[in-house]
Design a protein around this motif. Structure first.
Motif, PDB file in Angstrom:
ATOM      1  N   ARG A 176       0.836  -1.199   0.000  1.00  0.00           N
ATOM      2  CA  ARG A 176       0.000   0.000   0.000  1.00  0.00           C
ATOM      3  C   ARG A 176       0.872   1.251   0.000  1.00  0.00           C
ATOM      4  NH1 ARG A 176      -2.432  -3.952   2.640  1.00  0.00           N
ATOM      5  NH2 ARG A 176      -4.664  -4.310   2.304  1.00  0.00           N
ATOM      6  N   ASP A 177       0.312   2.339  -0.473  1.00  0.00           N
ATOM      7  CA  ASP A 177       1.057   3.604  -0.502  1.00  0.00           C
ATOM      8  C   ASP A 177       1.533   4.030   0.882  1.00  0.00           C
ATOM      9  OD1 ASP A 177       1.002   3.988  -3.207  1.00  0.00           O
ATOM     10  OD2 ASP A 177      -0.739   5.325  -3.193  1.00  0.00           O
ATOM     11  N   ASP A 178       0.730   3.736   1.912  1.00  0.00           N
ATOM     12  CA  ASP A 178       1.098   4.176   3.257  1.00  0.00           C
ATOM     13  C   ASP A 178       1.962   3.158   3.996  1.00  0.00           C
ATOM     14  OD1 ASP A 178      -0.742   2.205   3.764  1.00  0.00           O
ATOM     15  OD2 ASP A 178      -2.151   3.481   4.874  1.00  0.00           O
ATOM     16  N   SER A 179       2.386   2.101   3.313  1.00  0.00           N
ATOM     17  CA  SER A 179       3.245   1.107   3.947  1.00  0.00           C
ATOM     18  C   SER A 179       4.629   1.698   4.218  1.00  0.00           C
ATOM     19  CB  SER A 179       3.388  -0.127   3.059  1.00  0.00           C
ATOM     20  OG  SER A 179       4.370  -1.015   3.563  1.00  0.00           O
ATOM     21  N   SER A 180       5.251   1.263   5.309  1.00  0.00           N
ATOM     22  CA  SER A 180       6.618   1.692   5.610  1.00  0.00           C
ATOM     23  C   SER A 180       7.648   0.951   4.763  1.00  0.00           C
ATOM     24  CB  SER A 180       6.916   1.470   7.099  1.00  0.00           C
ATOM     25  OG  SER A 180       6.830   0.081   7.412  1.00  0.00           O
ATOM     26  N   ILE A 181       7.186  -0.061   4.032  1.00  0.00           N
ATOM     27  CA  ILE A 181       8.088  -0.847   3.182  1.00  0.00           C
ATOM     28  C   ILE A 181       8.354  -0.075   1.893  1.00  0.00           C
ATOM     29  CG2 ILE A 181       8.393  -3.000   1.905  1.00  0.00           C
ATOM     30  CD1 ILE A 181       6.485  -4.304   3.942  1.00  0.00           C
ATOM     31  N   THR A 182       9.615   0.238   1.649  1.00  0.00           N
ATOM     32  CA  THR A 182       9.989   0.959   0.427  1.00  0.00           C
ATOM     33  C   THR A 182      11.010   0.197  -0.415  1.00  0.00           C
ATOM     34  OG1 THR A 182      11.739   2.158   1.616  1.00  0.00           O
ATOM     35  CG2 THR A 182       9.550   3.199   1.505  1.00  0.00           C
ATOM     36  N   ARG A 183      11.596  -0.871   0.167  1.00  0.00           N
ATOM     37  CA  ARG A 183      12.621  -1.640  -0.551  1.00  0.00           C
ATOM     38  C   ARG A 183      12.338  -3.136  -0.395  1.00  0.00           C
ATOM     39  NH1 ARG A 183      15.902   1.080   3.000  1.00  0.00           N
ATOM     40  NH2 ARG A 183      16.708  -0.947   3.697  1.00  0.00           N
ATOM     41  N   ASN A 184      12.817  -3.911  -1.350  1.00  0.00           N
ATOM     42  CA  ASN A 184      12.614  -5.358  -1.315  1.00  0.00           C
ATOM     43  C   ASN A 184      13.209  -5.995  -0.066  1.00  0.00           C
ATOM     44  OD1 ASN A 184      11.253  -5.712  -3.852  1.00  0.00           O
ATOM     45  ND2 ASN A 184      13.174  -5.253  -4.859  1.00  0.00           N
ATOM     46  N   ASP A 185      14.340  -5.481   0.397  1.00  0.00           N
ATOM     47  CA  ASP A 185      15.001  -6.101   1.548  1.00  0.00           C
ATOM     48  C   ASP A 185      14.304  -5.799   2.875  1.00  0.00           C
ATOM     49  OD1 ASP A 185      15.709  -3.463   1.940  1.00  0.00           O
ATOM     50  OD2 ASP A 185      17.864  -3.776   1.711  1.00  0.00           O
ATOM     51  N   GLN A 186      13.223  -5.038   2.838  1.00  0.00           N
ATOM     52  CA  GLN A 186      12.449  -4.763   4.047  1.00  0.00           C
ATOM     53  C   GLN A 186      11.249  -5.706   4.203  1.00  0.00           C
ATOM     54  OE1 GLN A 186      11.508  -0.652   3.180  1.00  0.00           O
ATOM     55  NE2 GLN A 186      13.182   0.107   4.465  1.00  0.00           N
ATOM     56  N   VAL A 187      11.047  -6.577   3.238  1.00  0.00           N
ATOM     57  CA  VAL A 187       9.846  -7.424   3.242  1.00  0.00           C
ATOM     58  C   VAL A 187       9.976  -8.584   4.219  1.00  0.00           C
ATOM     59  CG1 VAL A 187       8.492  -9.039   1.841  1.00  0.00           C
ATOM     60  CG2 VAL A 187       9.109  -6.788   0.924  1.00  0.00           C
ATOM     61  N   ASP A 188      11.136  -9.206   4.279  1.00  0.00           N
ATOM     62  CA  ASP A 188      11.303 -10.397   5.111  1.00  0.00           C
ATOM     63  C   ASP A 188      11.503 -10.010   6.572  1.00  0.00           C
ATOM     64  OD1 ASP A 188      11.566 -12.967   5.984  1.00  0.00           O
ATOM     65  OD2 ASP A 188      13.603 -13.255   5.193  1.00  0.00           O
ATOM     66  N   ARG A 189      10.426  -9.553   7.179  1.00  0.00           N
ATOM     67  CA  ARG A 189      10.456  -9.146   8.581  1.00  0.00           C
ATOM     68  C   ARG A 189       9.281  -9.755   9.325  1.00  0.00           C
ATOM     69  NH1 ARG A 189      12.488  -2.771   8.180  1.00  0.00           N
ATOM     70  NH2 ARG A 189      14.517  -3.273   7.245  1.00  0.00           N
ATOM     71  N   LEU A 190       9.470  -9.953  10.615  1.00  0.00           N
ATOM     72  CA  LEU A 190       8.439 -10.564  11.444  1.00  0.00           C
ATOM     73  C   LEU A 190       7.116  -9.808  11.315  1.00  0.00           C
ATOM     74  CD1 LEU A 190       8.357 -12.942  13.458  1.00  0.00           C
ATOM     75  CD2 LEU A 190       8.654 -11.260  15.280  1.00  0.00           C
ATOM     76  N   ASN A 191       6.030 -10.570  11.228  1.00  0.00           N
ATOM     77  CA  ASN A 191       4.652 -10.059  11.144  1.00  0.00           C
ATOM     78  C   ASN A 191       4.249  -9.609   9.744  1.00  0.00           C
ATOM     79  OD1 ASN A 191       4.234 -10.508  13.922  1.00  0.00           O
ATOM     80  ND2 ASN A 191       5.104  -8.495  14.428  1.00  0.00           N
ATOM     81  N   ASN A 192       5.168  -9.605   8.789  1.00  0.00           N
ATOM     82  CA  ASN A 192       4.776  -9.329   7.407  1.00  0.00           C
ATOM     83  C   ASN A 192       4.193 -10.589   6.784  1.00  0.00           C
ATOM     84  OD1 ASN A 192       5.470  -6.654   7.345  1.00  0.00           O
ATOM     85  ND2 ASN A 192       7.457  -6.966   6.356  1.00  0.00           N
ATOM     86  N   ARG A 193       2.989 -10.458   6.245  1.00  0.00           N
ATOM     87  CA  ARG A 193       2.314 -11.572   5.569  1.00  0.00           C
ATOM     88  C   ARG A 193       2.272 -11.270   4.070  1.00  0.00           C
ATOM     89  NH1 ARG A 193      -3.117 -10.784   8.541  1.00  0.00           N
ATOM     90  NH2 ARG A 193      -2.385  -8.677   8.100  1.00  0.00           N
ATOM     91  N   ILE A 194       2.678 -12.258   3.270  1.00  0.00           N
ATOM     92  CA  ILE A 194       2.844 -12.055   1.833  1.00  0.00           C
ATOM     93  C   ILE A 194       1.884 -12.966   1.078  1.00  0.00           C
ATOM     94  CG2 ILE A 194       4.478 -12.053  -0.076  1.00  0.00           C
ATOM     95  CD1 ILE A 194       6.730 -12.030   2.060  1.00  0.00           C
ATOM     96  N   ALA A 195       1.013 -12.403   0.263  1.00  0.00           N
ATOM     97  CA  ALA A 195       0.117 -13.189  -0.580  1.00  0.00           C
ATOM     98  C   ALA A 195       0.882 -13.691  -1.799  1.00  0.00           C
ATOM     99  CB  ALA A 195      -1.072 -12.341  -1.023  1.00  0.00           C
ATOM    100  N   VAL A 196       0.760 -14.985  -2.091  1.00  0.00           N
ATOM    101  CA  VAL A 196       1.427 -15.590  -3.250  1.00  0.00           C
ATOM    102  C   VAL A 196       0.490 -16.589  -3.916  1.00  0.00           C
ATOM    103  CG1 VAL A 196       3.761 -15.354  -2.285  1.00  0.00           C
ATOM    104  CG2 VAL A 196       2.463 -17.451  -1.869  1.00  0.00           C
ATOM    105  N   GLY A 197       0.724 -16.840  -5.202  1.00  0.00           N
ATOM    106  CA  GLY A 197       0.004 -17.888  -5.913  1.00  0.00           C
ATOM    107  C   GLY A 197       0.568 -19.244  -5.529  1.00  0.00           C
ATOM    108  N   GLU A 198      -0.268 -20.130  -5.041  1.00  0.00           N
ATOM    109  CA  GLU A 198       0.201 -21.425  -4.552  1.00  0.00           C
ATOM    110  C   GLU A 198       0.892 -22.230  -5.653  1.00  0.00           C
ATOM    111  OE1 GLU A 198      -1.386 -25.185  -1.857  1.00  0.00           O
ATOM    112  OE2 GLU A 198      -2.840 -23.833  -2.802  1.00  0.00           O
TER     113      GLU A 198
END
Length: 254
Positions: free
Chosen positions: A108-130
């Motif tokens: 989302r635009d208001d997310s604090s995530i701005t770089r790919n290396d910030q995604v793998d952090r505790l409590n981040n849930r990632i939707a993916v195609g199974e």
């Protein structure tokens, strides 16, 4: 390239080349609501391979990579188009890649995530195609974030929004197609997805080598590049030949 009768029988034991076409990956193929047949680079390659073998072609349309892999592994299809991954190589023999595409993240635009290396952090849930290439990759690579799997890549962003998840992961072209006001696709990529052709391993070494040579010829001749252009696919690159250096992703959108 010319196939002998034994090779033809290995590729098309029913007399028809059955090609699994995944319309869930917008780079490879799509299907219009009012059309009976899909279109895309994987369709064009299927038709060309059948012509090389001198047999008719039948297109088995699926909406997810995992279904395409299963169809080939279980020999409901004779060839398929999917990303190279170690788990898939148990039952399937792959060619070298013919197209390189990017796996990307959306937030989302208001997310604090701005770089790919910030995604793998505790409590981040990632939707993916199974069962997708990026699902398999992230399953191996993530250490802190968790994955929320959905049936197809086309459902990733909808699930991300519905369940208020932190991140959506998919093929960049699919994310760009699904992006809405208030959402943004992160710059760069978390992986390069190597799209290849595959055949059941039980079809033998001669058939595997023929398919590998076919893919190299299609790249070298410009067939793959022209198919991408013809179908309006941007942000992907023809994969290098087996003896070439790997290029960067090119062919940006106009």
């Amino acid at each position: 390239m010319k196939a002998d009768p034994q090779l033809i029988a290995a590729f098309a034991p029913t007399g028809t080349l059955r090609a699994s076409i995944n319309v869930g990956n917008r780079v490879l193929a799509g299907i219009k609501p009012d059309a009976a047949q899909p279109y895309g680079v994987s369709v064009d390659l299927s038709v060309a391979l059948a012509a090389h073998l001198g047999v008719p072609v039948e297109l088995l349309v699926v909406d997810a990579a995992a279904k395409s892999v299963q169809a080939v592994a279980e020999e409901h299809a004779d060839v398929g188009f999917f990303a190279i991954d170690p788990l898939r190589e148990v039952d399937i023999a792959f060619t070298a890649a013919y197209v390189l595409i990017e796996g990307s993240y959306l937030v989302r635009d208001d997310s604090s995530i701005t770089r790919n290396d910030q995604v793998d952090r505790l409590n981040n849930r990632i939707a993916v195609g199974e069962g997708s290439a990026y699902d398999l990759y992230l399953t191996r690579e993530l250490r802190h974030a968790s994955l929320v799997r959905v049936a197809t890549s086309a459902e990733v962003v909808a699930t991300f929004l519905q369940h208020n998840l932190e991140v959506a992961a998919s093929v960049r072209q699919q994310l760009q197609y699904d992006v809405k006001p208030g959402l943004r696709v992160l710059d760069g990529r978390f992986m390069i997805i190597r799209q290849a052709m595959g055949i059941p391993k039980c079809r033998g070494e001669a058939a595997t080598n023929f398919l590998r040579d076919f893919v190299e010829e299609m790249k070298r001749s410009g067939f793959v590049e022209q198919a991408l252009i013809r179908h309006g696919v941007f942000g992907a690159s023809v994969a290098p030949g087996t003896l070439d250096d790997e290029p960067k992703i090119r062919n940006p959108p106009p």
